[in-house]
Design a protein around this motif. Structure first.
Motif, PDB file in Angstrom:
ATOM      1  N   ILE A  17      -8.073 -23.367  25.473  1.00 35.11           N
ATOM      2  CA  ILE A  17      -7.132 -24.266  24.807  1.00 35.11           C
ATOM      3  C   ILE A  17      -5.774 -23.580  24.806  1.00 35.11           C
ATOM      4  N   ALA A  18      -4.756 -24.257  25.342  1.00 29.37           N
ATOM      5  CA  ALA A  18      -3.393 -23.721  25.401  1.00 29.37           C
ATOM      6  C   ALA A  18      -3.373 -22.352  26.077  1.00 29.37           C
ATOM      7  N   GLY A  19      -4.249 -22.159  27.069  1.00 27.56           N
ATOM      8  CA  GLY A  19      -4.267 -20.921  27.828  1.00 27.56           C
ATOM      9  C   GLY A  19      -5.145 -19.828  27.262  1.00 27.56           C
ATOM     10  N   PHE A  20      -5.744 -20.022  26.093  1.00 25.37           N
ATOM     11  CA  PHE A  20      -6.593 -19.007  25.469  1.00 25.37           C
ATOM     12  C   PHE A  20      -8.064 -19.390  25.645  1.00 25.37           C
ATOM     13  N   THR A  21      -8.878 -18.455  26.141  1.00 26.80           N
ATOM     14  CA  THR A  21     -10.308 -18.709  26.282  1.00 26.80           C
ATOM     15  C   THR A  21     -10.953 -18.810  24.913  1.00 26.80           C
ATOM     16  N   VAL A  22     -11.675 -19.921  24.674  1.00 26.94           N
ATOM     17  CA  VAL A  22     -12.306 -20.138  23.375  1.00 26.94           C
ATOM     18  C   VAL A  22     -13.804 -20.402  23.486  1.00 26.94           C
ATOM     19  N   GLY A  23     -14.294 -20.691  24.693  1.00 24.03           N
ATOM     20  CA  GLY A  23     -15.704 -21.006  24.794  1.00 24.03           C
ATOM     21  C   GLY A  23     -16.224 -20.927  26.211  1.00 24.03           C
ATOM     22  N   ARG A  24     -17.519 -21.144  26.324  1.00 26.27           N
ATOM     23  CA  ARG A  24     -18.192 -21.153  27.618  1.00 26.27           C
ATOM     24  C   ARG A  24     -19.179 -22.315  27.639  1.00 26.27           C
ATOM     25  N   GLY A  25     -19.217 -23.027  28.762  1.00 27.13           N
ATOM     26  CA  GLY A  25     -20.137 -24.136  28.915  1.00 27.13           C
ATOM     27  C   GLY A  25     -21.123 -23.888  30.036  1.00 27.13           C
ATOM     28  N   THR A  26     -22.312 -24.450  29.909  1.00 29.03           N
ATOM     29  CA  THR A  26     -23.329 -24.341  30.956  1.00 29.03           C
ATOM     30  C   THR A  26     -23.880 -25.730  31.252  1.00 29.03           C
ATOM     31  N   LEU A  27     -24.352 -25.915  32.463  1.00 25.76           N
ATOM     32  CA  LEU A  27     -24.988 -27.177  32.821  1.00 25.76           C
ATOM     33  C   LEU A  27     -26.199 -26.930  33.699  1.00 25.76           C
ATOM     34  N   SER A  28     -27.146 -27.851  33.606  1.00 27.51           N
ATOM     35  CA  SER A  28     -28.333 -27.824  34.457  1.00 27.51           C
ATOM     36  C   SER A  28     -28.752 -29.265  34.695  1.00 27.51           C
ATOM     37  N   LEU A  29     -28.997 -29.598  35.957  1.00 27.10           N
ATOM     38  CA  LEU A  29     -29.448 -30.940  36.318  1.00 27.10           C
ATOM     39  C   LEU A  29     -30.617 -30.820  37.280  1.00 27.10           C
ATOM     40  N   VAL A  30     -31.736 -31.455  36.939  1.00 17.99           N
ATOM     41  CA  VAL A  30     -32.916 -31.459  37.797  1.00 17.99           C
ATOM     42  C   VAL A  30     -33.214 -32.899  38.189  1.00 17.99           C
ATOM     43  N   LEU A  31     -33.341 -33.132  39.505  1.00 11.21           N
ATOM     44  CA  LEU A  31     -33.690 -34.444  40.047  1.00 11.21           C
ATOM     45  C   LEU A  31     -35.025 -34.317  40.749  1.00 11.21           C
ATOM     46  N   GLN A  32     -36.007 -35.087  40.306  1.00 11.07           N
ATOM     47  CA  GLN A  32     -37.342 -35.028  40.902  1.00 11.07           C
ATOM     48  C   GLN A  32     -37.818 -36.449  41.160  1.00 11.07           C
ATOM     49  N   GLY A  33     -37.803 -36.827  42.430  1.00 14.49           N
ATOM     50  CA  GLY A  33     -38.115 -38.199  42.767  1.00 14.49           C
ATOM     51  C   GLY A  33     -37.101 -39.129  42.127  1.00 14.49           C
ATOM     52  N   SER A  34     -37.568 -40.093  41.357  1.00 13.00           N
ATOM     53  CA  SER A  34     -36.675 -41.029  40.692  1.00 13.00           C
ATOM     54  C   SER A  34     -36.345 -40.607  39.262  1.00 13.00           C
ATOM     55  N   ALA A  35     -36.805 -39.431  38.842  1.00  9.65           N
ATOM     56  CA  ALA A  35     -36.560 -38.960  37.483  1.00  9.65           C
ATOM     57  C   ALA A  35     -35.431 -37.935  37.457  1.00  9.65           C
ATOM     58  N   TYR A  36     -34.711 -37.879  36.324  1.00  7.05           N
ATOM     59  CA  TYR A  36     -33.682 -36.860  36.149  1.00  7.05           C
ATOM     60  C   TYR A  36     -33.810 -36.239  34.766  1.00  7.05           C
ATOM     61  N   SER A  37     -33.370 -34.976  34.676  1.00 12.75           N
ATOM     62  CA  SER A  37     -33.328 -34.254  33.415  1.00 12.75           C
ATOM     63  C   SER A  37     -32.049 -33.431  33.407  1.00 12.75           C
ATOM     64  N   ALA A  38     -31.225 -33.605  32.392  1.00  9.15           N
ATOM     65  CA  ALA A  38     -29.934 -32.939  32.335  1.00  9.15           C
ATOM     66  C   ALA A  38     -29.781 -32.179  31.030  1.00  9.15           C
ATOM     67  N   LYS A  39     -29.119 -31.025  31.096  1.00  8.01           N
ATOM     68  CA  LYS A  39     -28.835 -30.217  29.913  1.00  8.01           C
ATOM     69  C   LYS A  39     -27.425 -29.651  30.016  1.00  8.01           C
ATOM     70  N   VAL A  40     -26.705 -29.610  28.893  1.00 10.23           N
ATOM     71  CA  VAL A  40     -25.426 -28.919  28.815  1.00 10.23           C
ATOM     72  C   VAL A  40     -25.385 -28.126  27.526  1.00 10.23           C
ATOM     73  N   GLY A  41     -24.583 -27.062  27.513  1.00  8.48           N
ATOM     74  CA  GLY A  41     -24.427 -26.242  26.321  1.00  8.48           C
ATOM     75  C   GLY A  41     -23.009 -25.722  26.217  1.00  8.48           C
TER      76      GLY A  41
END
Length: 287
Positions: free
Chosen positions: A47-71
């Motif tokens: 924010i305004a040039g200062f590091t304040v956080g970290r984000g992660t993502l994960s997406l799994v696609l298996q056939g017609s199913a999906y599972s997503a995660k963010v943090g």
């Protein structure tokens, strides 16, 4: 103290819900149902040039199913001012050109308050919502009705979008979409519009990215007179950059996201992008 205030502002939580969704913006070819794809990424948040956080993502696609995660969690100077952190998960199915979510959960802590959302979905509609805390009564808040929960999806599932397998990945059509999102408290639209194509390098990817302009429109659950609601609705400098990652050219994940806030520009940029695996499960079964 600005970070605690930042996390606690309800319009900013709505923007973060958008970010949760945008962090998993995906264009998929739905013809290769035998494959299992797993995509991951780590993002710096400033924010305004200062590091304040970290984000992660994960997406799994298996056939017609999906599972997503963010943090999201504090990092940099954010660890000095806040213990706020959060995450979200979504699951569902792809049916032709439609995304049919089944479940969405979000839990976060900010400014000594807990926030929780549990959505049950079906046929493209919100069927049941458990939300903590509830909004305080307000005469100015736009009333949420059942109509607003029809043809609306959670922030993560809204960004999992099947496309024609013959379509080009890095063309203007990537940005040609309007996402109707319900986050448990509010209903809003995120509209993308093509801006340009850039060439970037580093952070786990080298090549072209599509740059989309982002417009946020409040629909229900908001208080229109609030400063942050007005600011976000009027903002014309929000952007999202998308890059294809790994061996599957059908998967796009964000390279950079820029959103204005009352304390400065919120920037989310990839630190590392990875296609963890790409397995042909049908081939393995036949061997």
């Amino acid at each position: 103290m600005f970070l605690k205030k930042y996390w606690a502002q309800s319009p900013v939580r709505q923007v973060l819900a958008c970010v949760f969704g945008v962090l998993l913006f995906t264009t998929l070819s739905t013809t290769s149902h035998a494959k299992t794809e797993q995509v991951g990424g780590i993002y710096d948040i400033s924010i305004a040039g200062f590091t304040v956080g970290r984000g992660t993502l994960s997406l799994v696609l298996q056939g017609s199913a999906y599972s997503a995660k963010v943090g999201m969690e504090p990092a940099g100077i954010g660890t000095l001012f806040s213990t706020g952190k959060g995450g979200a998960e979504a699951t569902g199915w792809l049916r032709g050109s439609r995304v049919l979510p089944s479940r969405y959960t979000m839990a976060s802590t900010a400014a000594n308050r807990d926030f929780f959302v549990n959505l049950r979905q079906g046929s493209g509609h919100i069927r049941k919502a458990e939300v903590i805390p509830q909004f305080k009564p307000s005469k100015t808040r736009i009333k949420m009705t059942n109509r607003h929960k029809r043809n609306a999806v959670d922030p993560l599932s809204a960004a999992v979008i099947p496309v024609n397998s013959r379509s080009k990945v890095l063309d203007k059509s990537v940005c040609d979409r309007k996402l109707p999102i319900y986050d448990g408290w509010t209903r809003f639209d995120v509209e993308l519009e093509y801006k340009t194509t850039k060439t970037v390098s580093g952070r786990g990817y080298e090549g072209d990215v599509v740059v989309c302009k982002v417009k946020w429109t409040p629909v229900a659950g908001h208080r229109p007179e609030r400063k942050n609601v007005k600011m976000l609705a009027a903002a014309r400098d929000m952007e999202a950059w998308f890059a294809p990652v790994g061996s599957s050219s059908r998967v796009l994940i964000p390279y950079r996201i820029s959103i204005p806030t009352s304390t400065g520009q919120l920037l989310i940029q990839a630190e590392r992008l990875d296609m963890v695996s790409s397995l042909n499960t049908a081939s393995k079964t036949n061997n």
